[in-house]
Write a protein that holds these residues in place. Structure first.
Motif, PDB file in Angstrom:
ATOM      1  N   PRO A 253      22.444  33.254  45.078  1.00 31.92           N
ATOM      2  CA  PRO A 253      21.400  34.391  45.357  1.00 31.92           C
ATOM      3  C   PRO A 253      20.934  34.347  46.802  1.00 31.92           C
ATOM      4  CG  PRO A 253      20.398  32.933  43.898  1.00 31.92           C
ATOM      5  CD  PRO A 253      21.628  32.264  44.160  1.00 31.92           C
ATOM      6  N   ILE A 254      20.743  35.956  47.164  1.00 34.24           N
ATOM      7  CA  ILE A 254      20.292  35.830  48.594  1.00 34.24           C
ATOM      8  C   ILE A 254      18.944  35.485  48.789  1.00 34.24           C
ATOM      9  CG2 ILE A 254      21.638  37.902  49.217  1.00 34.24           C
ATOM     10  CD1 ILE A 254      19.489  39.574  48.863  1.00 34.24           C
ATOM     11  N   ASP A 255      18.552  34.744  49.730  1.00 34.60           N
ATOM     12  CA  ASP A 255      17.254  34.326  50.022  1.00 34.60           C
ATOM     13  C   ASP A 255      16.445  35.363  50.932  1.00 34.60           C
ATOM     14  OD1 ASP A 255      15.065  32.929  51.236  1.00 34.60           O
ATOM     15  OD2 ASP A 255      16.314  31.178  52.301  1.00 34.60           O
ATOM     16  N   LEU A 256      15.425  35.582  50.114  1.00 34.87           N
ATOM     17  CA  LEU A 256      14.619  36.973  50.740  1.00 34.87           C
ATOM     18  C   LEU A 256      14.022  36.572  51.999  1.00 34.87           C
ATOM     19  CD1 LEU A 256      13.141  38.831  47.552  1.00 34.87           C
ATOM     20  CD2 LEU A 256      14.909  39.638  49.049  1.00 34.87           C
ATOM     21  N   SER A 257      13.795  35.395  52.092  1.00 35.44           N
ATOM     22  CA  SER A 257      12.951  35.019  53.523  1.00 35.44           C
ATOM     23  C   SER A 257      13.921  35.295  54.570  1.00 35.44           C
ATOM     24  CB  SER A 257      12.353  33.328  53.192  1.00 35.44           C
ATOM     25  OG  SER A 257      13.675  32.852  53.498  1.00 35.44           O
ATOM     26  N   LYS A 258      15.285  35.485  54.403  1.00 35.63           N
ATOM     27  CA  LYS A 258      16.073  35.712  55.492  1.00 35.63           C
ATOM     28  C   LYS A 258      16.554  37.338  55.355  1.00 35.63           C
ATOM     29  CE  LYS A 258      17.863  31.063  55.820  1.00 35.63           C
ATOM     30  NZ  LYS A 258      18.545  30.059  54.802  1.00 35.63           N
ATOM     31  N   ALA A 259      15.594  38.061  54.992  1.00 34.45           N
ATOM     32  CA  ALA A 259      16.159  39.435  54.439  1.00 34.45           C
ATOM     33  C   ALA A 259      16.575  40.301  55.936  1.00 34.45           C
ATOM     34  CB  ALA A 259      14.921  40.092  53.986  1.00 34.45           C
ATOM     35  N   PRO A 260      15.966  40.047  56.946  1.00 31.99           N
ATOM     36  CA  PRO A 260      16.509  40.847  58.108  1.00 31.99           C
ATOM     37  C   PRO A 260      18.089  40.363  58.670  1.00 31.99           C
ATOM     38  CG  PRO A 260      14.286  40.129  58.573  1.00 31.99           C
ATOM     39  CD  PRO A 260      14.665  39.530  57.422  1.00 31.99           C
ATOM     40  N   SER A 261      17.992  38.966  58.739  1.00 27.35           N
ATOM     41  CA  SER A 261      19.498  38.591  59.204  1.00 27.35           C
ATOM     42  C   SER A 261      20.615  38.827  57.953  1.00 27.35           C
ATOM     43  CB  SER A 261      19.551  37.141  59.566  1.00 27.35           C
ATOM     44  OG  SER A 261      18.969  36.299  58.724  1.00 27.35           O
ATOM     45  N   LEU A 262      20.225  38.838  56.776  1.00 26.77           N
ATOM     46  CA  LEU A 262      21.034  39.258  55.704  1.00 26.77           C
ATOM     47  C   LEU A 262      21.547  40.717  55.755  1.00 26.77           C
ATOM     48  CD1 LEU A 262      19.689  37.242  52.664  1.00 26.77           C
ATOM     49  CD2 LEU A 262      21.807  36.919  53.540  1.00 26.77           C
ATOM     50  N   LEU A 263      20.532  41.614  56.166  1.00 27.31           N
ATOM     51  CA  LEU A 263      20.741  42.923  56.041  1.00 27.31           C
ATOM     52  C   LEU A 263      21.739  43.257  57.339  1.00 27.31           C
ATOM     53  CD1 LEU A 263      17.266  44.775  55.251  1.00 27.31           C
ATOM     54  CD2 LEU A 263      19.392  44.700  54.021  1.00 27.31           C
ATOM     55  N   VAL A 264      21.392  42.713  58.389  1.00 27.22           N
ATOM     56  CA  VAL A 264      22.446  42.718  59.610  1.00 27.22           C
ATOM     57  C   VAL A 264      23.700  42.272  59.280  1.00 27.22           C
ATOM     58  CG1 VAL A 264      22.748  41.722  62.025  1.00 27.22           C
ATOM     59  CG2 VAL A 264      20.441  42.759  61.308  1.00 27.22           C
ATOM     60  N   ALA A 265      23.834  41.281  58.416  1.00 23.68           N
ATOM     61  CA  ALA A 265      25.022  40.618  58.194  1.00 23.68           C
ATOM     62  C   ALA A 265      26.036  41.397  57.340  1.00 23.68           C
ATOM     63  CB  ALA A 265      25.001  39.145  57.478  1.00 23.68           C
ATOM     64  N   ALA A 266      25.206  42.229  56.201  1.00 19.91           N
ATOM     65  CA  ALA A 266      25.612  43.104  55.392  1.00 19.91           C
ATOM     66  C   ALA A 266      26.238  44.180  56.047  1.00 19.91           C
ATOM     67  CB  ALA A 266      24.819  43.827  54.197  1.00 19.91           C
ATOM     68  N   LEU A 267      25.554  44.676  57.099  1.00 21.60           N
ATOM     69  CA  LEU A 267      25.953  45.811  57.901  1.00 21.60           C
ATOM     70  C   LEU A 267      27.117  45.653  58.841  1.00 21.60           C
ATOM     71  CD1 LEU A 267      22.508  47.295  59.369  1.00 21.60           C
ATOM     72  CD2 LEU A 267      24.193  48.421  58.022  1.00 21.60           C
ATOM     73  N   ARG A 268      27.224  44.320  59.407  1.00 23.04           N
ATOM     74  CA  ARG A 268      28.665  43.789  60.124  1.00 23.04           C
ATOM     75  C   ARG A 268      29.529  43.812  59.077  1.00 23.04           C
ATOM     76  NH1 ARG A 268      25.350  39.916  63.584  1.00 23.04           N
ATOM     77  NH2 ARG A 268      24.983  41.537  65.427  1.00 23.04           N
ATOM     78  N   TYR A 269      29.444  43.338  57.722  1.00 18.58           N
ATOM     79  CA  TYR A 269      30.445  43.208  57.087  1.00 18.58           C
ATOM     80  C   TYR A 269      31.168  44.542  56.739  1.00 18.58           C
ATOM     81  CZ  TYR A 269      33.278  42.056  52.847  1.00 18.58           C
ATOM     82  OH  TYR A 269      34.401  41.964  52.082  1.00 18.58           O
ATOM     83  N   LEU A 270      30.380  45.601  56.836  1.00 14.93           N
ATOM     84  CA  LEU A 270      30.778  46.905  56.347  1.00 14.93           C
ATOM     85  C   LEU A 270      31.161  47.368  57.725  1.00 14.93           C
ATOM     86  CD1 LEU A 270      27.809  47.767  54.331  1.00 14.93           C
ATOM     87  CD2 LEU A 270      30.254  47.771  53.541  1.00 14.93           C
ATOM     88  N   GLY A 271      31.582  46.711  58.908  1.00 17.09           N
ATOM     89  CA  GLY A 271      32.229  47.135  60.109  1.00 17.09           C
ATOM     90  C   GLY A 271      31.005  47.908  61.015  1.00 17.09           C
ATOM     91  N   GLN A 272      29.807  47.966  60.871  1.00 19.06           N
ATOM     92  CA  GLN A 272      29.064  48.359  61.547  1.00 19.06           C
ATOM     93  C   GLN A 272      28.801  47.521  62.754  1.00 19.06           C
ATOM     94  OE1 GLN A 272      28.267  51.827  60.353  1.00 19.06           O
ATOM     95  NE2 GLN A 272      29.786  50.961  58.954  1.00 19.06           N
ATOM     96  N   ALA A 273      28.073  48.031  63.965  1.00 15.49           N
ATOM     97  CA  ALA A 273      27.722  47.087  65.248  1.00 15.49           C
ATOM     98  C   ALA A 273      26.495  47.116  65.396  1.00 15.49           C
ATOM     99  CB  ALA A 273      28.636  47.635  66.107  1.00 15.49           C
ATOM    100  N   PRO A 274      25.681  46.369  64.469  1.00 18.92           N
ATOM    101  CA  PRO A 274      24.191  46.370  65.080  1.00 18.92           C
ATOM    102  C   PRO A 274      24.060  45.163  65.793  1.00 18.92           C
ATOM    103  CG  PRO A 274      24.788  45.157  62.872  1.00 18.92           C
ATOM    104  CD  PRO A 274      25.921  45.688  63.287  1.00 18.92           C
ATOM    105  N   PRO A 275      23.152  45.698  66.966  1.00 18.67           N
ATOM    106  CA  PRO A 275      22.897  44.740  67.843  1.00 18.67           C
ATOM    107  C   PRO A 275      22.330  43.482  67.548  1.00 18.67           C
ATOM    108  CG  PRO A 275      21.248  46.332  68.106  1.00 18.67           C
ATOM    109  CD  PRO A 275      22.349  46.965  67.022  1.00 18.67           C
TER     110      PRO A 275
END
Ligand code: GLU
Ligand code: ZN
Length: 300
Positions: A253-275
């Motif tokens: 399960p995802i660890d909510l204490s790492k929410a920002p980095s997980l959201l950024v990782a999800a965006l990267r997985y989707l080919g987006q280029a978050p700084p």
């Protein structure tokens, strides 16, 4: 696709209504996060609505407490849904009504084959076992048997937003499929079609593992006279052995204490280029960036 709902006594046109439809067989893992994030962003960039539906039809696969934990996780990640959350376990009457409509078309029959018999007699096609229609002569009224819908070989085509043109001939590609299991549980294929129509979903965004189910769903939509939503099937997140992340493959399960980095990782997985710095921001700044910069054509 445009559908109408009545709000404040005015007819309002809904141009985009999407949904996220998790099964509570476990908590959100990175794969389900990617699906949730994509369906949410697609809805937001289209100024649309985003609904959440809990697909808890199969009680035997449900993990106690998972539904409320999934909702808590979405909230915590800053994903705000529109309207009430609906639960498939509460909606059996709608599935029964739809089943009755298909039965009235003379297309439903009882299947008394055991799994063993099917395995012994059927051909395995690209999508899986093709039910050979052994029980087609049965009536639909036998008690405690599975109910199947008769298919035909008219091509079913649709244009997936990411995968392009998809075609299947159901009778030879999957065979007649189950609408209600012998234990009385309604099949996913039927329930999802009824709910997408009943909730006026215009756009479905989900994993590519369901791409092959879509023609069966379109067939049911045609039989039931429902509108056909737009479909977008996302790449599946796999583990290091190449298996889809799921409860069966013991995805964490995802660890909510790492929410920002997980959201950024999800965006990267989707080919987006978050700084890189975005992973140090709060969830709402991440969503703001994601909505402003979402590029669907970057998804692989
Ligand atoms: N409940 C399904 C799942 O969790 C998704 C169904 C759908 O999006 O159509 O895999
Ligand atoms: Zn049979």
């Amino acid at each position: 696709m445009v559908s109408c709902i009545v709000k404040n006594n005015q007819t309002e046109t809904i141009a985009y209504r999407g949904r996220f439809a998790p099964s509570p067989t476990g908590l959100l893992h990175f794969g389900s996060l990617v699906t949730a994030v994509s369906s949410y962003l697609e809805a937001k960039v289209h100024d649309g609505e985003w609904l959440v539906r809990i697909e808890d039809l199969d009680a035997s696969r449900e993990v106690p407490g998972a539904s409320s934990k999934i909702l808590y996780m979405l909230e915590n990640l800053g994903m705000v849904w529109d309207g009430e959350v609906i639960y498939q376990s509460q909606r059996k009457r709608y599935y029964q009504d739809a089943l009755n409509s298909i039965r009235r078309l003379g297309l439903v029959y009882s299947c008394t084959c055991s799994r063993k018999e099917i395995a012994a007699s059927c051909i395995i096609g690209e999508i899986g076992p093709i039910y050979p229609g052994t029980c087609r002569g049965n009536l639909a009224s036998k008690k405690h048997t599975a109910l199947r819908v008769r298919t035909d070989n008219k091509p079913i085509n649709f244009e997936d937003v990411l995968r392009g043109s998809i075609a299947q001939r159901l009778e030879s590609d999957t065979g007649d499929f189950v609408l209600r299991r012998a234990d009385g549980t309604f099949a996913y294929q039927l329930a999802v079609v009824v709910d997408d129509a009943e909730q006026n979903i215009t756009h479905v965004v989900r994993g590519t593992d369901l791409l092959e189910s879509t023609p069966r769903q379109i067939y049911l939509q045609q039989l039931l006279g429902y509108a056909i939503p737009s479909y977008m099937h996302l790449p599946i997140v796999t583990n290091s052995s190449g298996e889809k992340l799921s409860k069966q493959t013991r995805a964490d399960p995802i660890d909510l204490s790492k929410a920002p980095s997980l959201l950024v990782a999800a965006l990267r997985y989707l080919g987006q280029a978050p700084p890189d710095e975005l992973a140090n921001c709060n969830n709402s700044s991440i969503w703001q960036w994601a909505i402003e910069n979402w590029k669907r054509d970057k998804i692989l």
